[in-house]
Design a protein around this motif. Structure first.
Motif, PDB file in Angstrom:
ATOM      1  N   TYR A 110      36.649  49.688  43.538  1.00  0.00           N
ATOM      2  CA  TYR A 110      37.712  49.363  42.707  1.00  0.00           C
ATOM      3  C   TYR A 110      38.936  48.987  43.810  1.00  0.00           C
ATOM      4  O   TYR A 110      39.691  47.997  43.599  1.00  0.00           O
ATOM      5  N   ASN A 111      39.036  49.874  44.587  1.00  0.00           N
ATOM      6  CA  ASN A 111      40.166  49.552  45.783  1.00  0.00           C
ATOM      7  C   ASN A 111      39.795  48.340  46.808  1.00  0.00           C
ATOM      8  O   ASN A 111      40.828  47.681  46.680  1.00  0.00           O
ATOM      9  N   TYR A 112      38.542  48.194  46.879  1.00  0.00           N
ATOM     10  CA  TYR A 112      38.348  46.949  47.558  1.00  0.00           C
ATOM     11  C   TYR A 112      38.513  45.754  46.798  1.00  0.00           C
ATOM     12  O   TYR A 112      39.272  44.874  47.201  1.00  0.00           O
ATOM     13  N   ALA A 113      38.338  45.605  45.498  1.00  0.00           N
ATOM     14  CA  ALA A 113      38.521  44.589  44.595  1.00  0.00           C
ATOM     15  C   ALA A 113      40.063  44.315  44.418  1.00  0.00           C
ATOM     16  O   ALA A 113      40.473  43.301  44.622  1.00  0.00           O
ATOM     17  N   ASP A 114      40.789  45.292  44.182  1.00  0.00           N
ATOM     18  CA  ASP A 114      42.391  45.147  44.173  1.00  0.00           C
ATOM     19  C   ASP A 114      42.976  44.705  45.623  1.00  0.00           C
ATOM     20  O   ASP A 114      43.833  43.734  45.602  1.00  0.00           O
ATOM     21  N   ARG A 115      42.513  44.997  46.720  1.00  0.00           N
ATOM     22  CA  ARG A 115      42.964  44.582  48.048  1.00  0.00           C
ATOM     23  C   ARG A 115      42.403  43.184  48.273  1.00  0.00           C
ATOM     24  O   ARG A 115      43.265  42.478  49.155  1.00  0.00           O
ATOM     25  N   ASN A 116      41.434  42.789  47.673  1.00  0.00           N
ATOM     26  CA  ASN A 116      40.959  41.517  47.716  1.00  0.00           C
ATOM     27  C   ASN A 116      40.902  40.473  46.867  1.00  0.00           C
ATOM     28  O   ASN A 116      40.125  39.476  46.678  1.00  0.00           O
ATOM     29  N   ASN A 117      41.882  41.001  45.916  1.00  0.00           N
ATOM     30  CA  ASN A 117      42.212  40.012  44.637  1.00  0.00           C
ATOM     31  C   ASN A 117      40.816  39.591  43.872  1.00  0.00           C
ATOM     32  O   ASN A 117      40.886  38.438  43.403  1.00  0.00           O
TER      33      ASN A 117
END
Length: 150
Positions: A110-117
């Motif tokens: 989830y954090n990856y997805a948030d950071r990478n739009n």
């Protein structure tokens, strides 16, 4: 494993090859699946190569040993301008279950997805996988969609 010595969640790196494969084989055994060794080689290379943006992996490490994996695929989506992230494989070794490892891996994705739009994160599981679904019901939203394939 106590809450004090929780595993470290980090990106998959080339040095993880042997332990990652052992965990992925356990995951595939659970789903009664077998893959050609060439698939293991290509998949690991893509998941662990930082410059290959279409795939990535996370691992949970405890006392120098991998205890969990999350293999992910980024892809375009017809309903969104941003890509989406498919959490294709999530596995935690039996000895590390019920310690929050699965949830920590999902949260890292989830954090990856948030950071990478990325527009969202999604995954599938077998309807009879009740143990995993208890976690998924806490950290995700069950949809009405049914998967078909050829």
């Amino acid at each position: 494993m106590s809450t004090i010595d929780k595993p470290i969640i980090r990106p998959l790196v080339p040095a993880d090859r042997e332990q990652w494969e052992a965990l992925w084989r356990e995951y595939l055994d659970f789903y009664q699946s077998t893959l050609n060794q060439d698939v293991f080689e290509r998949t690991f290379t893509r998941l662990s190569e930082e410059s290959y943006e279409a795939m990535f992996g996370y691992v949970a490490e405890h006392e120098g040993k991998l205890v969990g994996i999350a293999n992910c695929i980024n892809h375009d989506h017809g309903w969104s301008l941003e890509q989406v992230t498919y959490l294709q494989d999530l596995y935690v070794s039996p000895a590390a279950r019920k310690m929050g490892v699965g949830q920590a891996l999902i949260e890292a994705v989830y954090n990856y997805a948030d950071r990478n739009n990325k527009a969202n994160v999604y995954w599938t599981t077998q309807s009879a996988n009740h143990t995993a679904r208890k976690l998924y019901d806490r950290v995700g939203v069950l949809t009405d969609f049914i998967k078909y394939c050829r």
